[in-house]
Write a protein that holds these residues in place. Structure first.
Motif, PDB file in Angstrom:
ATOM      1  N   TYR A  95      -3.515  -6.927   2.606  1.00  0.00           N
ATOM      2  CA  TYR A  95      -3.280  -6.005   1.512  1.00  0.00           C
ATOM      3  C   TYR A  95      -3.097  -4.654   2.101  1.00  0.00           C
ATOM      4  CZ  TYR A  95      -3.743 -10.172  -1.368  1.00  0.00           C
ATOM      5  OH  TYR A  95      -3.635 -11.599  -2.050  1.00  0.00           O
ATOM      6  N   CYS A  96      -2.338  -3.803   1.829  1.00  0.00           N
ATOM      7  CA  CYS A  96      -2.263  -2.372   1.680  1.00  0.00           C
ATOM      8  C   CYS A  96      -2.948  -1.678   0.400  1.00  0.00           C
ATOM      9  CB  CYS A  96      -0.962  -2.103   2.212  1.00  0.00           C
ATOM     10  SG  CYS A  96      -0.585  -0.080   2.234  1.00  0.00           S
ATOM     11  N   ALA A  97      -3.616  -0.678   0.689  1.00  0.00           N
ATOM     12  CA  ALA A  97      -4.362  -0.162  -0.490  1.00  0.00           C
ATOM     13  C   ALA A  97      -4.106   1.339  -0.652  1.00  0.00           C
ATOM     14  CB  ALA A  97      -5.790  -0.637  -0.657  1.00  0.00           C
ATOM     15  N   ALA A  98      -4.038   2.144  -1.482  1.00  0.00           N
ATOM     16  CA  ALA A  98      -4.344   3.566  -1.728  1.00  0.00           C
ATOM     17  C   ALA A  98      -5.340   4.024  -2.511  1.00  0.00           C
ATOM     18  CB  ALA A  98      -2.859   4.151  -2.077  1.00  0.00           C
ATOM     19  N   SER A  99      -5.966   5.133  -2.037  1.00  0.00           N
ATOM     20  CA  SER A  99      -6.968   5.822  -2.857  1.00  0.00           C
ATOM     21  C   SER A  99      -6.759   7.129  -3.082  1.00  0.00           C
ATOM     22  CB  SER A  99      -8.319   5.599  -2.026  1.00  0.00           C
ATOM     23  OG  SER A  99      -9.402   6.273  -2.702  1.00  0.00           O
ATOM     24  N   ARG A 100      -7.111   7.450  -4.276  1.00  0.00           N
ATOM     25  CA  ARG A 100      -7.089   8.786  -4.672  1.00  0.00           C
ATOM     26  C   ARG A 100      -8.239   9.726  -4.153  1.00  0.00           C
ATOM     27  NH1 ARG A 100      -5.250   7.745 -10.880  1.00  0.00           N
ATOM     28  NH2 ARG A 100      -6.901   6.307 -10.768  1.00  0.00           N
ATOM     29  N   SER A 101      -9.099   8.819  -4.218  1.00  0.00           N
ATOM     30  CA  SER A 101     -10.571   9.825  -3.371  1.00  0.00           C
ATOM     31  C   SER A 101     -10.472   9.716  -1.957  1.00  0.00           C
ATOM     32  CB  SER A 101     -11.569   9.165  -4.266  1.00  0.00           C
ATOM     33  OG  SER A 101     -11.745   7.672  -4.000  1.00  0.00           O
ATOM     34  N   PHE A 102     -11.996   9.215  -1.471  1.00  0.00           N
ATOM     35  CA  PHE A 102     -11.955   9.358   0.042  1.00  0.00           C
ATOM     36  C   PHE A 102     -11.852   7.967   0.573  1.00  0.00           C
ATOM     37  CE2 PHE A 102     -15.834   6.812  -0.134  1.00  0.00           C
ATOM     38  CZ  PHE A 102     -16.286   6.788  -1.523  1.00  0.00           C
ATOM     39  N   GLY A 103     -11.620   6.992  -0.188  1.00  0.00           N
ATOM     40  CA  GLY A 103     -11.047   5.671   0.537  1.00  0.00           C
ATOM     41  C   GLY A 103     -12.330   4.937   0.709  1.00  0.00           C
ATOM     42  N   GLY A 104     -12.474   4.712   1.916  1.00  0.00           N
ATOM     43  CA  GLY A 104     -13.753   3.917   2.650  1.00  0.00           C
ATOM     44  C   GLY A 104     -13.616   2.443   2.596  1.00  0.00           C
ATOM     45  N   TRP A 105     -14.593   1.915   2.703  1.00  0.00           N
ATOM     46  CA  TRP A 105     -14.502   0.294   2.966  1.00  0.00           C
ATOM     47  C   TRP A 105     -14.509  -0.576   1.665  1.00  0.00           C
ATOM     48  CZ3 TRP A 105     -18.455  -2.258   1.049  1.00  0.00           C
ATOM     49  CH2 TRP A 105     -19.653  -1.297   0.596  1.00  0.00           C
ATOM     50  N   ALA A 106     -14.730   0.035   0.618  1.00  0.00           N
ATOM     51  CA  ALA A 106     -15.008  -0.583  -0.738  1.00  0.00           C
ATOM     52  C   ALA A 106     -14.090  -0.724  -1.672  1.00  0.00           C
ATOM     53  CB  ALA A 106     -16.025   0.085  -1.705  1.00  0.00           C
ATOM     54  N   VAL A 107     -13.672  -2.044  -1.873  1.00  0.00           N
ATOM     55  CA  VAL A 107     -12.383  -2.429  -2.768  1.00  0.00           C
ATOM     56  C   VAL A 107     -12.155  -1.356  -3.981  1.00  0.00           C
ATOM     57  CG1 VAL A 107     -11.345  -4.092  -4.188  1.00  0.00           C
ATOM     58  CG2 VAL A 107     -12.341  -4.717  -2.056  1.00  0.00           C
ATOM     59  N   ARG A 108     -13.492  -1.107  -4.624  1.00  0.00           N
ATOM     60  CA  ARG A 108     -13.593  -0.540  -5.746  1.00  0.00           C
ATOM     61  C   ARG A 108     -13.017   0.880  -5.536  1.00  0.00           C
ATOM     62  NH1 ARG A 108     -18.957  -0.749  -4.070  1.00  0.00           N
ATOM     63  NH2 ARG A 108     -19.813   1.337  -3.931  1.00  0.00           N
ATOM     64  N   ASN A 109     -12.842   1.443  -4.445  1.00  0.00           N
ATOM     65  CA  ASN A 109     -12.367   2.868  -3.952  1.00  0.00           C
ATOM     66  C   ASN A 109     -11.082   2.961  -4.102  1.00  0.00           C
ATOM     67  OD1 ASN A 109     -15.082   3.769  -3.997  1.00  0.00           O
ATOM     68  ND2 ASN A 109     -15.181   3.713  -1.822  1.00  0.00           N
ATOM     69  N   TYR A 110     -10.148   1.932  -4.465  1.00  0.00           N
ATOM     70  CA  TYR A 110      -9.070   2.016  -4.154  1.00  0.00           C
ATOM     71  C   TYR A 110      -8.092   1.551  -5.288  1.00  0.00           C
ATOM     72  CZ  TYR A 110      -9.657   2.412   0.725  1.00  0.00           C
ATOM     73  OH  TYR A 110     -10.075   3.049   1.990  1.00  0.00           O
ATOM     74  N   ASP A 111      -7.145   2.453  -5.930  1.00  0.00           N
ATOM     75  CA  ASP A 111      -6.333   2.458  -7.037  1.00  0.00           C
ATOM     76  C   ASP A 111      -5.150   1.688  -7.181  1.00  0.00           C
ATOM     77  OD1 ASP A 111      -7.421   5.767  -6.277  1.00  0.00           O
ATOM     78  OD2 ASP A 111      -8.328   4.703  -8.250  1.00  0.00           O
ATOM     79  N   TYR A 112      -4.436   1.493  -5.979  1.00  0.00           N
ATOM     80  CA  TYR A 112      -2.873   0.998  -5.827  1.00  0.00           C
ATOM     81  C   TYR A 112      -3.142  -0.157  -4.812  1.00  0.00           C
ATOM     82  CZ  TYR A 112      -1.907   4.869  -8.662  1.00  0.00           C
ATOM     83  OH  TYR A 112      -1.952   5.899  -9.622  1.00  0.00           O
ATOM     84  N   TRP A 113      -2.559  -1.163  -5.052  1.00  0.00           N
ATOM     85  CA  TRP A 113      -2.325  -2.543  -4.011  1.00  0.00           C
ATOM     86  C   TRP A 113      -1.141  -2.888  -3.869  1.00  0.00           C
ATOM     87  CZ3 TRP A 113      -7.028  -3.863  -1.630  1.00  0.00           C
ATOM     88  CH2 TRP A 113      -8.048  -3.572  -1.793  1.00  0.00           C
ATOM     89  N   GLY A 114      -0.808  -3.331  -2.649  1.00  0.00           N
ATOM     90  CA  GLY A 114       0.440  -4.170  -2.591  1.00  0.00           C
ATOM     91  C   GLY A 114       0.403  -5.511  -2.853  1.00  0.00           C
ATOM     92  N   GLN A 115       1.583  -6.241  -2.629  1.00  0.00           N
ATOM     93  CA  GLN A 115       1.446  -7.634  -2.882  1.00  0.00           C
ATOM     94  C   GLN A 115       0.822  -8.451  -1.977  1.00  0.00           C
ATOM     95  OE1 GLN A 115       4.177  -6.075  -1.789  1.00  0.00           O
ATOM     96  NE2 GLN A 115       4.674  -7.775  -0.181  1.00  0.00           N
ATOM     97  N   GLY A 116       0.590  -8.021  -0.643  1.00  0.00           N
ATOM     98  CA  GLY A 116       0.155  -8.818   0.381  1.00  0.00           C
ATOM     99  C   GLY A 116       1.352  -9.377   1.433  1.00  0.00           C
ATOM    100  N   THR A 117       0.796  -9.669   2.489  1.00  0.00           N
ATOM    101  CA  THR A 117       1.664 -10.425   3.664  1.00  0.00           C
ATOM    102  C   THR A 117       0.902 -11.275   4.172  1.00  0.00           C
ATOM    103  OG1 THR A 117       3.115  -9.960   5.358  1.00  0.00           O
ATOM    104  CG2 THR A 117       1.383  -8.437   5.521  1.00  0.00           C
ATOM    105  N   GLN A 118       1.135 -12.526   4.332  1.00  0.00           N
ATOM    106  CA  GLN A 118       0.612 -13.431   5.069  1.00  0.00           C
ATOM    107  C   GLN A 118       0.512 -13.432   6.880  1.00  0.00           C
ATOM    108  OE1 GLN A 118      -1.279 -16.303   3.688  1.00  0.00           O
ATOM    109  NE2 GLN A 118      -2.038 -16.619   5.984  1.00  0.00           N
ATOM    110  N   VAL A 119      -0.738 -13.378   7.232  1.00  0.00           N
ATOM    111  CA  VAL A 119      -0.642 -13.432   8.763  1.00  0.00           C
ATOM    112  C   VAL A 119      -1.587 -14.824   9.146  1.00  0.00           C
ATOM    113  CG1 VAL A 119      -1.908 -12.500  10.678  1.00  0.00           C
ATOM    114  CG2 VAL A 119      -0.873 -10.974   8.989  1.00  0.00           C
ATOM    115  N   THR A 120      -0.709 -15.480  10.005  1.00  0.00           N
ATOM    116  CA  THR A 120      -1.296 -16.736  10.506  1.00  0.00           C
ATOM    117  C   THR A 120      -1.692 -16.839  11.837  1.00  0.00           C
ATOM    118  OG1 THR A 120      -0.494 -17.939   8.446  1.00  0.00           O
ATOM    119  CG2 THR A 120      -1.277 -19.346  10.336  1.00  0.00           C
TER     120      THR A 120
END
Length: 123
Positions: A95-120
């Motif tokens: 998943y790709c994610a965008a943060s209006r703040s500093f980002g970092g490693w925590a899921v909760r810091n991200y405001d927008y998410w893509g739908q995801g792409t499968q990697v196998t």
């Protein structure tokens, strides 16, 4: 509002490479910190890599350090994840994610998410 669309996933043998792309809508892409996360079946969403709004700073999970590279092209509103030396344990939805703040490693810091792409990654 930012909309994110990932692409580039697929099936690859262990040791191979893939490059994921995340195209963002909106004229303020360059003001967002961006990141890639992944989620394997039955597991929590896991941080993979992040990049600052300017691209000047990058951060990686220990499990991918030295194998994956995150980058961005603000002129194209796109963030990339180059994945080399892939292992079966890298198999997940990315998943790709965008943060209006500093980002970092925590899921909760991200405001927008893509739908995801499968990697196998096959062994």
């Amino acid at each position: 509002q930012v909309q994110l669309v990932e692409s580039g996933g697929g099936l690859v043998q262990a040791g191979g490479s893939l490059r994921l792309s995340c195209a963002a809508s909106g004229r303020t892409f360059s003001s967002y910190a961006m990141a890639w996360f992944r989620q394997a079946p039955g597991k929590e969403r896991q941080f993979v890599a992040a990049i600052s709004w300017s691209g000047g700073s990058t951060y990686y999970a220990d499990s991918v350090k030295g194998r994956f590279t995150i980058s961005r092209d603000n002129a194209k509103n796109t963030v990339y994840l180059q994945m080399n030396s892939l292992k079966p344990e890298d198999t997940a939805v990315y998943y790709c994610a965008a943060s209006r703040s500093f980002g970092g490693w925590a899921v909760r810091n991200y405001d927008y998410w893509g739908q995801g792409t499968q990697v196998t990654v096959s062994s």
